[in-house]
Write a protein that holds these residues in place. Sequence first.
Motif, mmCIF file in Angstrom:
data_model
loop_
_atom_site.group_PDB
_atom_site.id
_atom_site.type_symbol
_atom_site.label_atom_id
_atom_site.label_comp_id
_atom_site.label_asym_id
_atom_site.label_seq_id
_atom_site.Cartn_x
_atom_site.Cartn_y
_atom_site.Cartn_z
ATOM 1 N N UNK A 1 0.849 -1.195 0.000
ATOM 2 C CA UNK A 1 0.000 0.000 0.000
ATOM 3 C C UNK A 1 0.885 1.245 0.000
ATOM 4 N N UNK A 2 0.394 2.301 -0.624
ATOM 5 C CA UNK A 2 1.138 3.562 -0.657
ATOM 6 C C UNK A 2 0.939 4.371 0.610
ATOM 7 N N UNK A 3 -0.134 4.115 1.322
ATOM 8 C CA UNK A 3 -0.419 4.861 2.549
ATOM 9 C C UNK A 3 -1.236 3.971 3.477
ATOM 10 N N UNK A 4 -1.421 4.448 4.700
ATOM 11 C CA UNK A 4 -2.184 3.694 5.668
ATOM 12 C C UNK A 4 -3.668 3.675 5.353
ATOM 13 N N UNK A 5 -4.393 2.882 6.099
ATOM 14 C CA UNK A 5 -5.833 2.751 5.904
ATOM 15 C C UNK A 5 -6.554 4.028 6.352
ATOM 16 N N UNK A 6 -7.640 4.368 5.652
ATOM 17 C CA UNK A 6 -8.452 5.517 6.055
ATOM 18 C C UNK A 6 -9.571 5.126 7.006
ATOM 19 N N UNK A 7 -9.554 3.863 7.430
ATOM 20 C CA UNK A 7 -10.558 3.376 8.385
ATOM 21 C C UNK A 7 -9.857 2.558 9.462
ATOM 22 N N UNK A 8 -10.140 2.842 10.713
ATOM 23 C CA UNK A 8 -9.580 2.096 11.837
ATOM 24 C C UNK A 8 -10.736 1.601 12.704
ATOM 25 N N UNK B 1 -12.492 -0.598 15.994
ATOM 26 C CA UNK B 1 -12.238 -0.822 17.415
ATOM 27 C C UNK B 1 -11.710 -2.235 17.664
ATOM 28 N N UNK B 2 -12.013 -3.145 16.774
ATOM 29 C CA UNK B 2 -11.577 -4.535 16.924
ATOM 30 C C UNK B 2 -10.063 -4.636 16.764
ATOM 31 N N UNK B 3 -9.430 -5.411 17.638
ATOM 32 C CA UNK B 3 -7.970 -5.543 17.598
ATOM 33 C C UNK B 3 -7.544 -6.887 17.013
ATOM 34 N N UNK B 4 -6.290 -6.929 16.619
ATOM 35 C CA UNK B 4 -5.693 -8.154 16.102
ATOM 36 C C UNK B 4 -4.237 -8.193 16.530
ATOM 37 N N UNK B 5 -3.713 -9.376 16.762
ATOM 38 C CA UNK B 5 -2.335 -9.546 17.201
ATOM 39 C C UNK B 5 -1.476 -9.981 16.017
ATOM 40 N N UNK B 6 -0.328 -9.326 15.867
ATOM 41 C CA UNK B 6 0.617 -9.679 14.810
ATOM 42 C C UNK B 6 1.890 -10.194 15.467
ATOM 43 N N UNK B 7 2.269 -11.419 15.125
ATOM 44 C CA UNK B 7 3.505 -12.011 15.622
ATOM 45 C C UNK B 7 4.584 -11.933 14.543
ATOM 46 N N UNK B 8 5.826 -11.865 14.980
ATOM 47 C CA UNK B 8 6.941 -11.706 14.054
ATOM 48 C C UNK B 8 7.898 -12.884 14.188
ATOM 49 N N UNK C 1 -6.756 -1.855 10.841
ATOM 50 C CA UNK C 1 -6.673 -0.622 10.069
ATOM 51 C C UNK C 1 -5.618 0.338 10.573
ATOM 52 N N UNK C 2 -5.158 0.142 11.796
ATOM 53 C CA UNK C 2 -4.128 1.002 12.378
ATOM 54 C C UNK C 2 -2.757 0.627 11.822
ATOM 55 N N UNK C 3 -1.924 1.636 11.576
ATOM 56 C CA UNK C 3 -0.590 1.386 11.049
ATOM 57 C C UNK C 3 0.345 0.953 12.173
ATOM 58 N N UNK C 4 1.000 -0.176 11.968
ATOM 59 C CA UNK C 4 1.990 -0.675 12.919
ATOM 60 C C UNK C 4 3.395 -0.499 12.371
ATOM 61 N N UNK C 5 4.353 -0.403 13.247
ATOM 62 C CA UNK C 5 5.760 -0.274 12.872
ATOM 63 C C UNK C 5 6.569 -1.256 13.703
ATOM 64 N N UNK C 6 7.226 -2.181 13.043
ATOM 65 C CA UNK C 6 8.036 -3.186 13.722
ATOM 66 C C UNK C 6 9.454 -3.144 13.169
ATOM 67 N N UNK C 7 10.398 -3.640 13.964
ATOM 68 C CA UNK C 7 11.797 -3.658 13.551
ATOM 69 C C UNK C 7 12.368 -5.068 13.683
ATOM 70 N N UNK D 1 -0.428 -2.449 7.909
ATOM 71 C CA UNK D 1 -1.730 -2.439 8.566
ATOM 72 C C UNK D 1 -2.527 -3.634 8.073
ATOM 73 N N UNK D 2 -3.522 -4.002 8.854
ATOM 74 C CA UNK D 2 -4.436 -5.070 8.476
ATOM 75 C C UNK D 2 -5.690 -4.426 7.913
ATOM 76 N N UNK D 3 -6.017 -4.755 6.677
ATOM 77 C CA UNK D 3 -7.152 -4.156 5.973
ATOM 78 C C UNK D 3 -8.455 -4.447 6.728
#
Length: 203
Positions: free
Chosen positions: A50-57, A59-66, A90-96, A150-152
């Motif tokens: 994606x070129x940019x983050x989602x325009x919709x966020x 309330x439901x959460x999701x866990x991302x494992x690395x 929909x929220x933008x995450x940043x991981x390293x 982000x997760x769509x």
Amino acid sequence: MLFPKLQGPNRTVAQLVSVVVLMGGLAWASVPFYDWFCRVTGFGGATNVAEAGSDMILDQTITVRFDSSLDRDMPWTFKPVEREMTLRIGETGLAFYEAHNPTDRPVAGQAAYNVTPYEAGGFFDKIECFCFTEQVLQPGETVLMPVSFFVDPAIVNDRDAKFVHTITLGYTFYEIEDFEPIEQAAIDPQSLTTPSVTAIDND
């Protein structure tokens, strides 16, 4: 009939050569086609760009494992800085990810990636990622390599993916033998703004 002007063994040889060329062409074409197919459908855990983050966020959460791994011949060490994070859909995450070159020579690598479960791959969008280009580490160098994503929100309406509550993003680094050792591997972490996410360190 192929090669009507050729007779006997000459025609047989020409037909065999044409078959070999055709099969080779199909094998070459299948690689980019498969890559395109995976990116479009999410098959095999391929992700979107994606070129940019989602325009919709939501309330439901999701866990991302690395997750991380190395090809057998790759001399680096490579690991995620955080093992998992929880964020709103929909929220933008940043991981390293941290990579270290313990050798006395520059080493270039390219990261292959996938998402599990596979049905979530088509809803996992990367904005920036070290996996988009090859990375070069100088002798003894340690770097932090970022991935923003982000997760769509459309995932909550998918027949299968809506039941996914945890997504695993995995990378495997492979060594590149032929490269120009001029590029710095990592993006400067100070140039990126860390979004508001809940990080869970499992170490």
